[in-house]
Write a protein that holds these residues in place. Sequence first.
Motif, PDB file in Angstrom:
ATOM      1  N   ILE A  99       0.865  -1.181   0.000  1.00  0.00           N
ATOM      2  CA  ILE A  99       0.000   0.000   0.000  1.00  0.00           C
ATOM      3  C   ILE A  99       0.898   1.226   0.000  1.00  0.00           C
ATOM      4  O   ILE A  99       1.802   1.345   0.835  1.00  0.00           O
ATOM      5  N   GLU A 115      -2.838   6.217  -0.627  1.00  0.00           N
ATOM      6  CA  GLU A 115      -3.896   5.298  -1.067  1.00  0.00           C
ATOM      7  C   GLU A 115      -4.964   5.123   0.012  1.00  0.00           C
ATOM      8  O   GLU A 115      -4.664   5.227   1.210  1.00  0.00           O
ATOM      9  N   VAL A 160      -7.374   2.157   0.971  1.00  0.00           N
ATOM     10  CA  VAL A 160      -7.545   0.754   0.610  1.00  0.00           C
ATOM     11  C   VAL A 160      -8.662   0.114   1.427  1.00  0.00           C
ATOM     12  O   VAL A 160      -8.706   0.259   2.651  1.00  0.00           O
ATOM     13  N   THR A 208      -2.706   7.917   4.476  1.00  0.00           N
ATOM     14  CA  THR A 208      -3.044   6.604   3.928  1.00  0.00           C
ATOM     15  C   THR A 208      -4.117   5.965   4.817  1.00  0.00           C
ATOM     16  O   THR A 208      -4.018   6.070   6.040  1.00  0.00           O
ATOM     17  N   LEU A 228      -6.382   2.393   5.572  1.00  0.00           N
ATOM     18  CA  LEU A 228      -6.730   0.994   5.332  1.00  0.00           C
ATOM     19  C   LEU A 228      -7.976   0.724   6.155  1.00  0.00           C
ATOM     20  O   LEU A 228      -7.959   0.904   7.374  1.00  0.00           O
TER      21      LEU A 228
END
Length: 278
Positions: free
Chosen positions: A26, A30, A32, A183, A185
Amino acid sequence: MSIIGCRNLNFSYKNRSIYNNFSLEINRGEVVGLLGKNGVGKSTFLNLLTGNLTPKSGEIFIFDTDIKHLSNDQKSKIGILYEGFVCYDYLKISQIHNLYRYFYQEKFKDDIFLDFLDKLKVDLKRYINTLSCGQKSQVVLALLLSINPEILILDDYSLGIDAGYRSLFLEYLKNYIKDKTKTILLTTHIVSNLDEILTKMVVLQNDKKPIIMDVKDFQQNFNGYLVDGDFRDENLNITSMLQINKNEKKIYGFFELNDKQKIKMDFEEAFLGLIGRY
Ligand SMILES: Nc1ncnc2c1ncn2[C@@H]1O[C@H](COP(=O)(O)OP(=O)(O)OP(=O)(O)O)[C@@H](O)[C@H]1O
């Protein structure tokens, strides 16, 4: 440099294998989505990532550093929401607010916290354990965003929160990732509108290789078609099929069928077409 990742990860609970040589990268910026049906191993991955579980073999890294060697400074740049949010139930909202302010000092963005709490419309003197499940989630998400972490890991952020707050939170997340330095997740079971923020999807499947792809590629290449009830084609890699009635069914997959009626799909329908409805 990938900011979160794993290489050749293997993990089992006793003899139930969850990850089999799983690798993932990753990059910074990003967003995700770790997605999939109940029990495929989403929370397990986040628990491996945060060191709560230890893999049988393989490497896991955050900020390009093996998670076993993360410094305190690196750890302070990671915000984690655990599924069911471990929270200080016995504190008042105001106390937990003060605790975070004290701990994170100038890193804590008071305006963000108060803005969220203003929308929640509950007295800051309320104890966390007197709040509803969704209200608790709102307090925890507000705390997380207020520490402005570089990496945000959200396990089932949508747990218990209503559609209005979910959409507000997604708006905040869009703003939070705007400069592409952050980022995220996340795992969630509510995929509608998720394509507004996701850049990449990692779809875990029982006993099959995970599907890792950019959301844009998925949206461009994944199709659904309305076909006759008895339609068959052994050469097509149909990911799922939905029988509507005797004469009609929907089929989904990464293929083009020029002579069939294409279904106009939103992200949720396409996602269900990919993983199947049960
Ligand atoms: N401590 C444990 N011991 C044995 N099996 C476990 C343990 N924790 C989880 N499992 C099993 O491992 C699998 C993956 O669990 P996990 O919680 O990671 O799934 P998930 O994808 O997050 O599920 P959900 O969508 O329901 O939250 C499930 O089949 C679960 O029953």
